[in-house]
Write a protein that holds these residues in place. Sequence first.
Motif, PDB file in Angstrom:
ATOM      1  N   GLU A 151       9.653  -1.353 -47.143  1.00  0.00           N
ATOM      2  CA  GLU A 151      10.761  -1.756 -46.280  1.00  0.00           C
ATOM      3  C   GLU A 151      11.996  -0.879 -46.434  1.00  0.00           C
ATOM      4  OE1 GLU A 151       9.023  -3.673 -48.237  1.00  0.00           O
ATOM      5  OE2 GLU A 151       8.039  -5.186 -46.967  1.00  0.00           O
ATOM      6  N   ALA A 152      12.020  -0.017 -47.441  1.00  0.00           N
ATOM      7  CA  ALA A 152      13.150   0.889 -47.657  1.00  0.00           C
ATOM      8  C   ALA A 152      12.809   2.318 -47.248  1.00  0.00           C
ATOM      9  CB  ALA A 152      13.589   0.854 -49.117  1.00  0.00           C
ATOM     10  N   THR A 153      11.805   2.468 -46.399  1.00  0.00           N
ATOM     11  CA  THR A 153      11.298   3.793 -46.021  1.00  0.00           C
ATOM     12  C   THR A 153      11.720   4.182 -44.610  1.00  0.00           C
ATOM     13  OG1 THR A 153       9.371   3.582 -47.471  1.00  0.00           O
ATOM     14  CG2 THR A 153       9.206   5.172 -45.675  1.00  0.00           C
ATOM     15  N   ASP A 154      12.159   5.432 -44.458  1.00  0.00           N
ATOM     16  CA  ASP A 154      12.400   6.041 -43.150  1.00  0.00           C
ATOM     17  C   ASP A 154      11.321   7.099 -42.930  1.00  0.00           C
ATOM     18  OD1 ASP A 154      14.743   4.553 -42.869  1.00  0.00           O
ATOM     19  OD2 ASP A 154      15.983   6.138 -43.733  1.00  0.00           O
ATOM     20  N   ILE A 155      10.730   7.113 -41.747  1.00  0.00           N
ATOM     21  CA  ILE A 155       9.665   8.071 -41.426  1.00  0.00           C
ATOM     22  C   ILE A 155      10.112   8.957 -40.277  1.00  0.00           C
ATOM     23  CG2 ILE A 155       7.279   8.352 -40.638  1.00  0.00           C
ATOM     24  CD1 ILE A 155       6.637   5.648 -41.903  1.00  0.00           C
ATOM     25  N   VAL A 156      10.048  10.272 -40.491  1.00  0.00           N
ATOM     26  CA  VAL A 156      10.442  11.238 -39.475  1.00  0.00           C
ATOM     27  C   VAL A 156       9.257  12.153 -39.166  1.00  0.00           C
ATOM     28  CG1 VAL A 156      11.983  13.142 -38.895  1.00  0.00           C
ATOM     29  CG2 VAL A 156      12.846  11.207 -40.238  1.00  0.00           C
ATOM     30  N   VAL A 157       8.811  12.145 -37.931  1.00  0.00           N
ATOM     31  CA  VAL A 157       7.749  13.054 -37.488  1.00  0.00           C
ATOM     32  C   VAL A 157       8.421  14.350 -37.056  1.00  0.00           C
ATOM     33  CG1 VAL A 157       5.869  13.431 -35.862  1.00  0.00           C
ATOM     34  CG2 VAL A 157       6.270  11.146 -36.797  1.00  0.00           C
ATOM     35  N   THR A 158       8.078  15.455 -37.716  1.00  0.00           N
ATOM     36  CA  THR A 158       8.820  16.700 -37.534  1.00  0.00           C
ATOM     37  C   THR A 158       8.169  17.691 -36.577  1.00  0.00           C
ATOM     38  OG1 THR A 158       7.778  17.847 -39.415  1.00  0.00           O
ATOM     39  CG2 THR A 158       9.688  16.451 -39.897  1.00  0.00           C
ATOM     40  N   ASP A 159       7.049  17.323 -35.966  1.00  0.00           N
ATOM     41  CA  ASP A 159       6.380  18.238 -35.032  1.00  0.00           C
ATOM     42  C   ASP A 159       5.657  17.405 -33.983  1.00  0.00           C
ATOM     43  OD1 ASP A 159       4.855  20.110 -33.683  1.00  0.00           O
ATOM     44  OD2 ASP A 159       4.166  21.147 -35.483  1.00  0.00           O
ATOM     45  N   HIS A 160       6.107  17.483 -32.724  1.00  0.00           N
ATOM     46  CA  HIS A 160       5.481  16.675 -31.674  1.00  0.00           C
ATOM     47  C   HIS A 160       4.371  17.418 -30.944  1.00  0.00           C
ATOM     48  CE1 HIS A 160       9.061  18.576 -29.677  1.00  0.00           C
ATOM     49  NE2 HIS A 160       8.122  18.906 -28.804  1.00  0.00           N
ATOM     50  N   ARG A 209      11.066   0.702 -42.429  1.00  0.00           N
ATOM     51  CA  ARG A 209      12.173   0.098 -41.667  1.00  0.00           C
ATOM     52  C   ARG A 209      12.527   0.904 -40.428  1.00  0.00           C
ATOM     53  NH1 ARG A 209      17.578   1.506 -41.299  1.00  0.00           N
ATOM     54  NH2 ARG A 209      17.726   3.720 -41.777  1.00  0.00           N
ATOM     55  N   TRP A 210      12.166   2.204 -40.400  1.00  0.00           N
ATOM     56  CA  TRP A 210      12.618   3.091 -39.319  1.00  0.00           C
ATOM     57  C   TRP A 210      11.588   4.172 -39.094  1.00  0.00           C
ATOM     58  CZ3 TRP A 210      13.864   8.040 -37.998  1.00  0.00           C
ATOM     59  CH2 TRP A 210      14.847   8.250 -37.025  1.00  0.00           C
ATOM     60  N   VAL A 211      11.270   4.449 -37.810  1.00  0.00           N
ATOM     61  CA  VAL A 211      10.314   5.489 -37.441  1.00  0.00           C
ATOM     62  C   VAL A 211      10.923   6.305 -36.301  1.00  0.00           C
ATOM     63  CG1 VAL A 211       8.008   6.017 -36.563  1.00  0.00           C
ATOM     64  CG2 VAL A 211       8.341   4.051 -38.078  1.00  0.00           C
ATOM     65  N   GLY A 212      10.928   7.629 -36.454  1.00  0.00           N
ATOM     66  CA  GLY A 212      11.484   8.480 -35.411  1.00  0.00           C
ATOM     67  C   GLY A 212      10.718   9.779 -35.292  1.00  0.00           C
ATOM     68  N   ILE A 213      10.942  10.483 -34.189  1.00  0.00           N
ATOM     69  CA  ILE A 213      10.257  11.750 -33.938  1.00  0.00           C
ATOM     70  C   ILE A 213      11.251  12.750 -33.371  1.00  0.00           C
ATOM     71  CG2 ILE A 213       9.486  10.912 -31.674  1.00  0.00           C
ATOM     72  CD1 ILE A 213       7.048  12.739 -31.947  1.00  0.00           C
ATOM     73  N   LEU A 214      11.189  13.982 -33.856  1.00  0.00           N
ATOM     74  CA  LEU A 214      12.041  15.033 -33.326  1.00  0.00           C
ATOM     75  C   LEU A 214      11.632  15.371 -31.900  1.00  0.00           C
ATOM     76  CD1 LEU A 214      12.181  17.532 -36.340  1.00  0.00           C
ATOM     77  CD2 LEU A 214      13.911  15.877 -35.665  1.00  0.00           C
ATOM     78  N   GLY A 215      12.608  15.723 -31.083  1.00  0.00           N
ATOM     79  CA  GLY A 215      12.291  16.114 -29.715  1.00  0.00           C
ATOM     80  C   GLY A 215      13.533  16.146 -28.852  1.00  0.00           C
ATOM     81  N   ASN A 216      13.531  17.020 -27.881  1.00  0.00           N
ATOM     82  CA  ASN A 216      14.639  17.140 -26.943  1.00  0.00           C
ATOM     83  C   ASN A 216      14.545  16.021 -25.912  1.00  0.00           C
ATOM     84  OD1 ASN A 216      16.400  17.930 -24.817  1.00  0.00           O
ATOM     85  ND2 ASN A 216      16.201  20.081 -25.402  1.00  0.00           N
ATOM     86  N   PRO A 217      15.584  15.190 -25.783  1.00  0.00           N
ATOM     87  CA  PRO A 217      15.503  14.073 -24.830  1.00  0.00           C
ATOM     88  C   PRO A 217      15.389  14.513 -23.382  1.00  0.00           C
ATOM     89  CG  PRO A 217      17.741  14.328 -25.667  1.00  0.00           C
ATOM     90  CD  PRO A 217      16.880  15.251 -26.478  1.00  0.00           C
ATOM     91  N   ARG A 218      15.664  15.791 -23.092  1.00  0.00           N
ATOM     92  CA  ARG A 218      15.537  16.285 -21.717  1.00  0.00           C
ATOM     93  C   ARG A 218      14.101  16.663 -21.375  1.00  0.00           C
ATOM     94  NH1 ARG A 218      20.325  18.612 -23.520  1.00  0.00           N
ATOM     95  NH2 ARG A 218      19.280  20.589 -24.038  1.00  0.00           N
ATOM     96  N   HIS A 219      13.229  16.644 -22.374  1.00  0.00           N
ATOM     97  CA  HIS A 219      11.823  16.979 -22.160  1.00  0.00           C
ATOM     98  C   HIS A 219      10.970  15.714 -22.239  1.00  0.00           C
ATOM     99  CE1 HIS A 219      12.810  21.238 -23.885  1.00  0.00           C
ATOM    100  NE2 HIS A 219      13.278  21.060 -22.657  1.00  0.00           N
ATOM    101  N   PRO A 220       9.783  15.711 -21.646  1.00  0.00           N
ATOM    102  CA  PRO A 220       8.898  14.536 -21.747  1.00  0.00           C
ATOM    103  C   PRO A 220       8.605  14.192 -23.208  1.00  0.00           C
ATOM    104  CG  PRO A 220       8.090  16.074 -20.093  1.00  0.00           C
ATOM    105  CD  PRO A 220       9.204  16.783 -20.810  1.00  0.00           C
ATOM    106  N   ALA A 221       8.400  12.922 -23.467  1.00  0.00           N
ATOM    107  CA  ALA A 221       8.125  12.447 -24.825  1.00  0.00           C
ATOM    108  C   ALA A 221       6.614  12.330 -25.020  1.00  0.00           C
ATOM    109  CB  ALA A 221       8.795  11.098 -25.050  1.00  0.00           C
ATOM    110  N   PRO A 222       5.982  13.292 -25.684  1.00  0.00           N
ATOM    111  CA  PRO A 222       4.516  13.283 -25.796  1.00  0.00           C
ATOM    112  C   PRO A 222       3.966  12.140 -26.638  1.00  0.00           C
ATOM    113  CG  PRO A 222       5.448  15.012 -27.166  1.00  0.00           C
ATOM    114  CD  PRO A 222       6.572  14.467 -26.345  1.00  0.00           C
ATOM    115  N   HIS A 223       4.817  11.515 -27.460  1.00  0.00           N
ATOM    116  CA  HIS A 223       4.300  10.432 -28.307  1.00  0.00           C
ATOM    117  C   HIS A 223       3.960   9.183 -27.499  1.00  0.00           C
ATOM    118  CE1 HIS A 223       8.523   9.179 -28.006  1.00  0.00           C
ATOM    119  NE2 HIS A 223       8.135   7.972 -28.378  1.00  0.00           N
ATOM    120  N   ILE A 224       4.593   9.023 -26.346  1.00  0.00           N
ATOM    121  CA  ILE A 224       4.349   7.809 -25.559  1.00  0.00           C
ATOM    122  C   ILE A 224       2.917   7.771 -25.032  1.00  0.00           C
ATOM    123  CG2 ILE A 224       5.029   6.509 -23.500  1.00  0.00           C
ATOM    124  CD1 ILE A 224       7.905   7.413 -24.017  1.00  0.00           C
TER     125      ILE A 224
END
Length: 208
Positions: free
Chosen positions: A113-122, A140-155
């Motif tokens: 529960e004290a972990t942050d996860i960052v995906v560094t390559d989409h 507690r937190w999950v995120g992925i690097l990426g330009n918001p102006r580009h499509p989000a491939p994780h979806i």
Amino acid sequence: MSDSSTAISVQPAAAADHADPACDVAHGRAPLPPSTRTLVAVFTSPVARFLLGYARDAGYRPVLIDPDPERLAGRNDEAGAGPGGPDAPDAPDGLAALDGLTAATALAGLADEATDIVVTDHHRPELGSVLRDALASPARWVGILGNPRHPAPHIPALAALGVPDEQIARVHRPIGLNIGSRAPAEIALATMAGLIADRNGRPGGFEF
């Protein structure tokens, strides 16, 4: 006309600071308080190298996850590791010497529960599966690097694995503060600052 004057007592700045425990830590007069925080960087990348170094300095337990053992061992040129061939160290160049680093091919048992996860390559083909595992973890937190102006491939990657929309919406993108970062070190710095701001409930800007 009187030449008498009134003495004014000025408290030394150091004495004033000493009353604040946060100042003691900032000035090196006291150690960092014990931390149970973990930062997981997913996928071997230049950003991951800087991010885990910053995280370690900030008191996080640094963890690198890469499902490809060759990349994890620094034997894949695409991973951004230095030369080394089959005798390369057990972690990518720049990470092998990082004190306290945990490197693994899977997240199982490494997040709480004290972990942050960052995906560094989409761009990696394992994107969907690693994010699915991250969302299923107690992190507690999950995120992925990426330009918001580009499509989000994780979806589409997560949808193809049957992950519900409400779970997909938990993935943060973009992540980090908007400082115009471009270089890997800058991207990692912005990401680390954003995570700290989020944990502390702060907006992450110049307003205090």
